[in-house]
Design a protein around this motif. Sequence first.
Motif, PDB file in Angstrom:
ATOM      1  N   PRO A 200       1.041  -1.045   0.200  1.00 14.52           N
ATOM      2  CA  PRO A 200       0.057  -0.027  -0.003  1.00 14.52           C
ATOM      3  C   PRO A 200       0.761   1.198   0.083  1.00 14.52           C
ATOM      4  O   PRO A 200       0.778   1.994   1.001  1.00 14.52           O
ATOM      5  CB  PRO A 200      -0.923  -0.073   1.310  1.00 14.52           C
ATOM      6  CG  PRO A 200       0.121  -0.980   2.228  1.00 14.52           C
ATOM      7  CD  PRO A 200       0.776  -1.872   1.252  1.00 14.52           C
ATOM      8  N   SER A 201       1.524   1.568  -1.136  1.00 11.78           N
ATOM      9  CA  SER A 201       2.462   2.550  -1.381  1.00 11.78           C
ATOM     10  C   SER A 201       1.649   3.618  -2.155  1.00 11.78           C
ATOM     11  O   SER A 201       0.583   3.257  -2.653  1.00 11.78           O
ATOM     12  CB  SER A 201       3.804   2.154  -2.069  1.00 11.78           C
ATOM     13  OG  SER A 201       4.608   1.937  -1.170  1.00 11.78           O
ATOM     14  N   ASN A 202       2.248   4.738  -2.211  1.00  9.42           N
ATOM     15  CA  ASN A 202       1.346   5.878  -3.118  1.00  9.42           C
ATOM     16  C   ASN A 202       1.522   5.485  -4.589  1.00  9.42           C
ATOM     17  O   ASN A 202       2.654   5.047  -4.958  1.00  9.42           O
ATOM     18  CB  ASN A 202       2.166   6.962  -2.830  1.00  9.42           C
ATOM     19  CG  ASN A 202       1.823   8.276  -3.752  1.00  9.42           C
ATOM     20  OD1 ASN A 202       1.287   8.168  -4.834  1.00  9.42           O
ATOM     21  ND2 ASN A 202       1.237   9.351  -3.051  1.00  9.42           N
ATOM     22  N   SER A 206       5.281   6.842  -5.663  1.00  8.27           N
ATOM     23  CA  SER A 206       6.184   5.821  -5.234  1.00  8.27           C
ATOM     24  C   SER A 206       6.183   4.393  -6.251  1.00  8.27           C
ATOM     25  O   SER A 206       7.048   4.304  -6.646  1.00  8.27           O
ATOM     26  CB  SER A 206       5.751   5.054  -3.846  1.00  8.27           C
ATOM     27  OG  SER A 206       6.118   6.261  -3.126  1.00  8.27           O
ATOM     28  N   SER A 231      -4.495  -1.993  -1.499  1.00  8.76           N
ATOM     29  CA  SER A 231      -4.991  -0.532  -1.555  1.00  8.76           C
ATOM     30  C   SER A 231      -4.221   0.212  -0.576  1.00  8.76           C
ATOM     31  O   SER A 231      -4.453   0.022   0.748  1.00  8.76           O
ATOM     32  CB  SER A 231      -6.385  -0.521  -1.619  1.00  8.76           C
ATOM     33  OG  SER A 231      -6.955   0.750  -1.718  1.00  8.76           O
ATOM     34  N   PRO A 232      -3.653   1.520  -1.000  1.00 13.98           N
ATOM     35  CA  PRO A 232      -3.165   2.431   0.033  1.00 13.98           C
ATOM     36  C   PRO A 232      -4.444   3.638   0.240  1.00 13.98           C
ATOM     37  O   PRO A 232      -4.271   4.309   1.155  1.00 13.98           O
ATOM     38  CB  PRO A 232      -2.320   3.143  -0.915  1.00 13.98           C
ATOM     39  CG  PRO A 232      -2.771   2.940  -2.408  1.00 13.98           C
ATOM     40  CD  PRO A 232      -3.623   1.759  -2.362  1.00 13.98           C
ATOM     41  N   VAL A 239      -4.523   6.670   3.700  1.00 14.30           N
ATOM     42  CA  VAL A 239      -4.351   6.440   5.119  1.00 14.30           C
ATOM     43  C   VAL A 239      -3.730   7.462   5.998  1.00 14.30           C
ATOM     44  O   VAL A 239      -3.780   7.748   7.025  1.00 14.30           O
ATOM     45  CB  VAL A 239      -3.849   4.922   5.321  1.00 14.30           C
ATOM     46  CG1 VAL A 239      -3.801   4.821   6.854  1.00 14.30           C
ATOM     47  CG2 VAL A 239      -4.809   4.071   4.939  1.00 14.30           C
ATOM     48  N   LEU A 296      -7.061  -3.520   6.307  1.00 16.08           N
ATOM     49  CA  LEU A 296      -5.739  -3.194   5.662  1.00 16.08           C
ATOM     50  C   LEU A 296      -5.220  -1.869   6.450  1.00 16.08           C
ATOM     51  O   LEU A 296      -4.559  -1.209   5.963  1.00 16.08           O
ATOM     52  CB  LEU A 296      -6.137  -2.628   4.187  1.00 16.08           C
ATOM     53  CG  LEU A 296      -6.434  -3.699   3.491  1.00 16.08           C
ATOM     54  CD1 LEU A 296      -6.301  -3.100   1.764  1.00 16.08           C
ATOM     55  CD2 LEU A 296      -5.411  -4.882   3.372  1.00 16.08           C
ATOM     56  N   MET A 298      -2.481  -1.000   8.878  1.00 11.58           N
ATOM     57  CA  MET A 298      -1.114  -1.235   9.622  1.00 11.58           C
ATOM     58  C   MET A 298      -1.070  -0.529  10.922  1.00 11.58           C
ATOM     59  O   MET A 298      -0.080   0.018  11.099  1.00 11.58           O
ATOM     60  CB  MET A 298       0.007  -1.165   8.602  1.00 11.58           C
ATOM     61  CG  MET A 298       0.022  -1.681   7.462  1.00 11.58           C
ATOM     62  SD  MET A 298       1.453  -1.539   6.223  1.00 11.58           S
ATOM     63  CE  MET A 298       1.153  -0.188   5.629  1.00 11.58           C
TER      64      MET A 298
HETATM   65  P1  GDP Z   1       6.134   7.470   1.246  1.00 12.86           P
HETATM   66  O1  GDP Z   1       6.962   7.254   0.011  1.00 12.86           O
HETATM   67  O2  GDP Z   1       6.740   7.569   2.754  1.00 12.86           O
HETATM   68  O3  GDP Z   1       4.928   8.284   0.949  1.00 12.86           O
HETATM   69  O4  GDP Z   1       5.538   5.876   1.352  1.00 12.86           O
HETATM   70  P2  GDP Z   1       4.488   4.934   0.439  1.00 12.86           P
HETATM   71  O5  GDP Z   1       4.372   5.543  -1.017  1.00 12.86           O
HETATM   72  O6  GDP Z   1       5.171   3.577   0.612  1.00 12.86           O
HETATM   73  O7  GDP Z   1       3.343   4.917   1.083  1.00 12.86           O
HETATM   74  C1  GDP Z   1       2.180   6.138   1.623  1.00 12.86           C
HETATM   75  C2  GDP Z   1       0.942   5.433   1.168  1.00 12.86           C
HETATM   76  O8  GDP Z   1       0.673   4.243   2.054  1.00 12.86           O
HETATM   77  C3  GDP Z   1       0.109   6.355   1.314  1.00 12.86           C
HETATM   78  O9  GDP Z   1      -0.916   6.416   0.190  1.00 12.86           O
HETATM   79  C4  GDP Z   1      -1.013   5.819   2.320  1.00 12.86           C
HETATM   80  O10 GDP Z   1      -2.320   5.928   2.205  1.00 12.86           O
HETATM   81  C5  GDP Z   1      -0.585   4.317   2.417  1.00 12.86           C
HETATM   82  N1  GDP Z   1      -0.620   3.771   3.831  1.00 12.86           N
HETATM   83  C6  GDP Z   1       0.223   4.173   5.120  1.00 12.86           C
HETATM   84  N2  GDP Z   1      -0.317   3.496   5.984  1.00 12.86           N
HETATM   85  C7  GDP Z   1      -1.188   2.625   5.506  1.00 12.86           C
HETATM   86  C8  GDP Z   1      -2.101   1.572   6.002  1.00 12.86           C
HETATM   87  O11 GDP Z   1      -1.831   1.392   7.569  1.00 12.86           O
HETATM   88  N3  GDP Z   1      -2.788   0.913   5.248  1.00 12.86           N
HETATM   89  C9  GDP Z   1      -3.009   1.292   4.034  1.00 12.86           C
HETATM   90  N4  GDP Z   1      -3.863   0.329   3.486  1.00 12.86           N
HETATM   91  N5  GDP Z   1      -2.345   2.083   3.356  1.00 12.86           N
HETATM   92  C10 GDP Z   1      -1.441   2.676   4.158  1.00 12.86           C
END
Ligand code: GDP
Length: 320
Positions: A200-202, A206, A231-232, A239, A296, A298
């Motif tokens: 669930p990354s951007n 990302s 799904s993020p 989230v 979902l 975390m």
């Molecule tokens: P960044 O590079 O630090 O922004 O990290 P990522 O792209 O890996 O993650 C950001 C995304 O993770 C965001 O769109 C959040 O909505 C999602 N996200 C963060 N925590 C959670 C969670 O607990 N559950 C879900 N489903 N998504 C999460």
Amino acid sequence: MHIVVPAGGIGAARFLRGLRAAAPDAQVTVIGNTGDDITLFGLRICPDLDTVMYTLGGGINDEQGWGRADEAFVVREELAAYGVGPAWFGLGDRDFATHIVRTQMLSAGYPLSAVTAALCDRWQPGVTLLPMSDDRVETHVVIGDEETGGRRAVHFQEYWVRLHAEPLAHDIVVVGAEDAKPGPGVLEAIARADVVLVPPSNPVVSIGPVLAVPGIREALEATAAPVVGLSPIVAGAPVRGMADKVLAAIGVQASAAAVAVHYGSGLVDGWLVDTSDSDAVPEVTAAGIASRAVPLLMTDLDAAAAMVREALQLAAELAG
Ligand code: GDP
Ligand code: CA
């Protein structure tokens, strides 16, 4: 079992911690986003690679989700005393050391992949952390220019950290992506994958840049291994962070189903949505992607591990 995970920063790192707990015997290769990378104070900074490395290596500031635990900020104060910025990007003393080592090795001619491996020698993240590319790729955000009334592009970090994603984003441009080559080992890892998990990354800033490196999306689409994403977006909102702003910039709605459709059935075979989004399941299924609703969020390591088990279960079913 060999599991490949394309990854951003915080969301990915927490998911990967769950993966290591849920599948301790699996061999995990992480394909890290480098589109967030930036040079500040003459130092090369790789926020997403470092977040994954620090989180899995036990050095992360857990509340914040990025940066080092037990951090001190003497260098930042001294730089400010010289009037040297930018002040908007928080770098602590311990974190500075990582960027000094990285920059020194890059200046000596080592590729980012070799530098990352050297940094991981210390942190022992328990996964193989590969930059998506050794070539320079930078994600830029197109925003309005108040002075000229036209548009200008700013580095993603400036948009996200300095501007707090407040200006309307008109477009996302992954500068340099089309000329970039996948990093050493990236395509080989995908070819050897038994399962691919999209955490669930951007999806835009990302996972998007990883997929934009020619050859990576194609390899993920071609693999016989099941590809399962999580799904993020939960209940119509990110989230954490501001993923909705950058999704809007590329014309994708901030919903669990829309992100699945954006990735497409050619890329993801399965898609997990949060239980609060169970009404998205029929739409995702209609798009040719197997879907189910499970918790979902975390909230802790156990919750992240449970998400991983659900994703691996769906992958196993898809592999038949
Ligand atoms: P960044 O590079 O630090 O922004 O990290 P990522 O792209 O890996 O993650 C950001 C995304 O993770 C965001 O769109 C959040 O909505 C999602 N996200 C963060 N925590 C959670 C969670 O607990 N559950 C879900 N489903 N998504 C999460
Ligand atoms: Ca990031």
